[in-house]
Design a protein around this motif. Structure first.
Motif, short mmCIF file in Angstrom:
data_model
loop_
_atom_site.label_atom_id
_atom_site.label_comp_id
_atom_site.label_asym_id
_atom_site.label_seq_id
_atom_site.Cartn_x
_atom_site.Cartn_y
_atom_site.Cartn_z
N ASN A 14 0.84 -1.20 0.00
CA ASN A 14 0.00 0.00 0.00
C ASN A 14 0.87 1.24 0.00
O ASN A 14 1.90 1.29 0.67
N ALA A 15 0.43 2.24 -0.77
CA ALA A 15 1.14 3.52 -0.78
C ALA A 15 0.67 4.36 0.39
O ALA A 15 -0.48 4.31 0.81
N LYS A 16 1.59 5.11 0.96
CA LYS A 16 1.27 5.92 2.12
C LYS A 16 0.58 7.21 1.71
O LYS A 16 0.83 7.75 0.64
N GLY A 17 -0.25 7.71 2.60
CA GLY A 17 -0.83 9.03 2.44
C GLY A 17 -2.04 9.05 1.55
O GLY A 17 -2.57 8.01 1.12
N SER A 18 -2.52 10.24 1.26
CA SER A 18 -3.71 10.43 0.44
C SER A 18 -3.36 10.24 -1.03
O SER A 18 -2.21 9.99 -1.40
N SER B 85 -10.88 3.78 -7.59
CA SER B 85 -10.10 2.77 -6.88
C SER B 85 -10.66 2.53 -5.48
O SER B 85 -11.23 3.44 -4.85
N GLY B 86 -10.48 1.31 -5.01
CA GLY B 86 -11.07 0.93 -3.73
C GLY B 86 -10.60 1.77 -2.56
O GLY B 86 -11.38 2.06 -1.65
N ARG B 87 -9.36 2.20 -2.56
CA ARG B 87 -8.85 2.97 -1.43
C ARG B 87 -9.36 4.40 -1.42
O ARG B 87 -9.39 5.05 -0.38
N ASP B 88 -9.79 4.92 -2.60
CA ASP B 88 -10.28 6.29 -2.68
C ASP B 88 -11.80 6.38 -2.76
O ASP B 88 -12.35 7.48 -2.64
N ARG B 89 -12.47 5.25 -2.93
CA ARG B 89 -13.92 5.29 -3.10
C ARG B 89 -14.65 5.82 -1.86
O ARG B 89 -15.57 6.64 -2.01
N PRO B 90 -14.32 5.42 -0.65
CA PRO B 90 -15.06 5.96 0.51
C PRO B 90 -14.94 7.47 0.64
O PRO B 90 -15.93 8.15 0.95
N SER B 91 -13.74 8.00 0.38
CA SER B 91 -13.59 9.46 0.51
C SER B 91 -14.37 10.20 -0.58
O SER B 91 -14.98 11.24 -0.31
N HIS C 52 -17.54 12.70 0.17
CA HIS C 52 -17.49 14.08 -0.33
C HIS C 52 -18.75 14.42 -1.13
O HIS C 52 -19.34 15.49 -0.96
N VAL C 53 -19.17 13.50 -1.98
CA VAL C 53 -20.35 13.76 -2.81
C VAL C 53 -21.61 13.83 -1.97
O VAL C 53 -22.46 14.71 -2.16
N GLU C 54 -21.75 12.92 -1.01
CA GLU C 54 -22.95 12.92 -0.18
C GLU C 54 -23.02 14.18 0.69
O GLU C 54 -24.11 14.73 0.93
N GLN C 55 -21.90 14.65 1.18
CA GLN C 55 -21.91 15.88 1.95
C GLN C 55 -22.32 17.07 1.10
O GLN C 55 -23.09 17.94 1.53
N PRO D 190 -14.79 16.63 -6.36
CA PRO D 190 -13.89 15.83 -5.53
C PRO D 190 -12.46 15.94 -6.03
O PRO D 190 -12.17 16.61 -7.04
N ASP D 191 -11.54 15.29 -5.35
CA ASP D 191 -10.13 15.32 -5.75
C ASP D 191 -9.98 14.63 -7.11
O ASP D 191 -10.31 13.45 -7.25
N PRO D 192 -9.51 15.31 -8.17
CA PRO D 192 -9.39 14.66 -9.48
C PRO D 192 -8.46 13.46 -9.46
O PRO D 192 -8.71 12.48 -10.18
#
Length: 629
Positions: free
Chosen positions: A318-322, A390-396, A400-403, A423-425
């Motif tokens: 896994n890559a670190k960070g956002s 991607s699975g690691r970015d899907r929850p964020s 963001h969209v629901e908020q 959202p973050d491109p």
């Protein structure tokens, strides 16, 4: 005359009866005679009036002649119940050929056995037809098409040519490839019906469509001849319907951070089996590869890929960070893309190869779609876009969209809301699979094309004057060709010949390669005819997908040229696909570099002709003689 006379005597009427006596007599009272005037001598005279002479002639009308005709049928007979049954073919045999049917009964099984045996025979595979007997010239110029008036007035270049799905219409895009800064020039889309009898190549086309900015590329729909897509310098993806004369522009994409903001370098149509429809893929110098749905009106991309450098992953994979931290910030500006699958009908599941301005070649695997659990208050279109994140970015991204929708009091989330929420491109277009790297060119890569006959092969051309043949299975090129000391702008693979491809040069020539003849030099060089001024660079080249003998190219002067290929360059040879497989394996094993080596896996025709390479003179007579010997 009849005259009445009478006498009447009356006596005393009182005592006597009156008697009367009447007599009638016929007498003539008078006679009258009228005598005619005696004719004067010479009074009657002949006279005539002047009239046109009367002409009589026989005439007949052409009538149709009639003749009796009959078709060969089997005689029918009625049984006792009235039903008809056909007689056997023996009874229907001609009376004048009594031995025909017995001969056919004896010969037909033998003929069928021989034909069945020939289907699997390879006895003549090593004896291709002599190319020297196919014509005095390998290629001939059919016509040079004059561009629209707006192209000449603004000094535009031909940036792309494509044949439509039927192969009868040629579409060209016009713009400027060397622009920097703002674009103040218009773009033009021109259409020619090349095979019409009333075609006038020296006059501008009847159909031309102007746009507010330069058009950089063009792509015709694989199945609908009237649909044409184009990419603009401003980053717009445009869809035109040529069947609509009043409003040909059907759809246009927007320009923002989630779409293209820089020139669209290339467009490709790819088939999506999940929707049973075609998607339009685009690559731009802003580093994004986007996929658009025509049914959605190009309102938003259904998915995308970002061409960005990655941080090394940790030991746990896994890559670190956002998402923003995982990238070094370097984004590759895309210049070309191709889908490598060994078929003329590319699909979204085929591996994708993307070229960059820095010379890099990146292989991107097909993205995996994870639909997951259906989300409440999310439309199917929105869930489809989210499934490619991607699975690691899907929850964020989902949070963001629901908020954003709650703050704007939106009950249902659809696909456009995802992009409006901003959202973050990098998170939206990031891909987990990463990119496969191939040996880079020493300069920008300007052209890519995949083989429609081999599932691993693709071509690339670049500013380093090299034409390279790659395999998806290894990073180094299988073959490097340098036909001229100039930039090569475009590459195209033949739709009918597995071992024939072409490259467009900045020196005004198109080079044709045939691996059956030579693996080191071009078999033909097509020099563009002199129009107005010096010969311009050829920017694009395209084979006709339906009429295999025709090839089109566009140059920097704005002219479009159509070439007629020889029979040998246009028609497939027996077993040519298998020879391409063997040649690929030989080149992969390193046996293709030595022309005098054993070359156990190299096709014999390739090895033989590599000893007698043909120069790029455009004359295949020498090649045919060597091949025949």
């Amino acid at each position: 005359e009849t005259v009445f006379t009478g006498a009447c005597a009356c006596r005393s009427w009182r005592g006597a009866a009156a008697t009367a006596a009447m007599t009638f007599a016929s007498t003539g009272l008078f006679a009258s005679h009228v005598l005619s005037r005696p004719p004067a001598a010479g009074l009657p005279k002949p006279a005539s009036a002047q009239t046109d002479p009367i002409v009589a002639a026989d005439a007949s009308a052409q009538t149709q002649s009639y003749a009796d005709a009959a078709s060969q049928t089997e005689a029918a007979a009625a049984d006792g119940g009235g039903a008809e049954e056909a007689k056997s073919s023996d009874e229907a045999a001609p009376a004048d050929a009594p031995g025909l049917l017995p001969m056919l009964r004896r010969a037909a099984p033998l003929m069928e056995d021989v034909l069945e045996e020939n289907l699997g025979s390879t006895a003549l595979d090593g004896y291709p037809p002599n190319r020297g007997l196919l014509g005095e010239e390998a290629v001939t110029l059919k016509c040079s098409l004059t561009p629209p008036t707006a192209v000449i007035e603004n000094g535009l270049q031909c940036t792309g040519v494509e044949w439509n799905a039927s192969g009868s219409v040629l579409v060209a895009a016009f713009g400027q490839l060397d622009l920097s800064g703002w674009c103040t020039l218009p773009g033009v889309l021109a259409v020619w019906s090349v095979f019409r009898r009333d075609l006038q190549p020296d006059k501008p086309p009847e159909t031309s469509i102007e746009h507010s900015s330069c058009l950089m590329c063009v792509a015709c729909h694989p199945e609908q001849p009237s649909l044409v897509a184009a990419g603009s310098f401003n980053g717009e993806v445009l869809l035109f319907d040529l069947s609509s004369k009043d409003q040909p522009l059907r759809h246009s994409s927007q320009i923002n951070d989630y779409f293209h903001r820089e020139p669209v370098a290339q467009l490709r149509w790819v088939y999506d089996p999940s929707t049973l429809d075609y998607l339009l893929s685009s690559v731009s110098s802003d580093g994004k590869v986007l996929f658009w749905s025509v049914s959605q009106g190009l309102e938003y991309p259904v998915r995308g890929t970002l061409l960005a450098m990655r941080k090394p992953v940790t030991s746990d994979g896994n890559a670190k960070g956002s998402a923003a931290v995982r990238h070094s910030g370097a984004v590759h500006g895309g210049t070309a893309l191709a889908f490598v699958g060994g078929s003329s009908k590319a699909t979204v599941q085929d591996p994708m190869v993307v070229a960059s301005e820095a010379g890099a070649l990146m292989g991107c695997s097909a993205p995996t779609r994870d639909a997951g659990v259906p989300l409440a208050n999310w439309e199917s279109s929105a869930q489809r876009v989210l499934s490619y994140v991607s699975g690691r970015d899907r929850p964020s991204v989902q949070a963001h969209v629901e908020q954003w929708t709650r703050s704007n009091r939106i009950q249902k989330v659809d696909a456009p809301h995802i992009f409006k929420s901003k959202p973050d491109p990098i998170a939206l277009f990031d891909s987990e699979g990463g990119h496969t790297r191939y040996d880079a060119h020493a300069g920008p890569v300007l052209g890519l094309d995949a083989s429609p006959f081999h599932r691993h092969l693709f071509l690339s051309t670049g500013a380093d004057a090299s034409l390279r043949l790659y395999s998806l299975l290894q990073s180094k090129p299988l073959l490097v060709l340098e036909p001229a000391a100039c930039c090569l702008h475009s590459a195209a693979w033949s739709h009918t010949r597995p071992m024939v491809f072409a490259a467009a040069g900045a020196n005004g020539s198109v080079y044709l390669f045939d691996l059956l003849v030579s693996t080191s030099s071009a078999v033909a060089e097509m020099k563009q005819p002199q129009q107005a001024g010096p010969s311009g660079a050829v920017h694009t080249v395209a084979f006709n997908p339906r009429m295999r003998s025709f090839l089109a190219c566009g140059d920097a002067n704005g002219f479009v040229h159509v070439w007629n290929l020889s029979w040998g360059l246009a028609n497939v040879r027996p077993g040519e696909t298998e020879q391409l497989d063997r040649a690929t394996k030989a080149l992969s094993d390193g046996e293709g570099g030595d022309a005098d080596g054993d070359g156990g896996e190299m096709p014999s025709s390739v090895k033989q002709n590599r000893r007698s390479d043909v120069t790029g003179s455009g004359d295949l007579g020498a090649a045919g003689e060597d091949e025949g010997r």
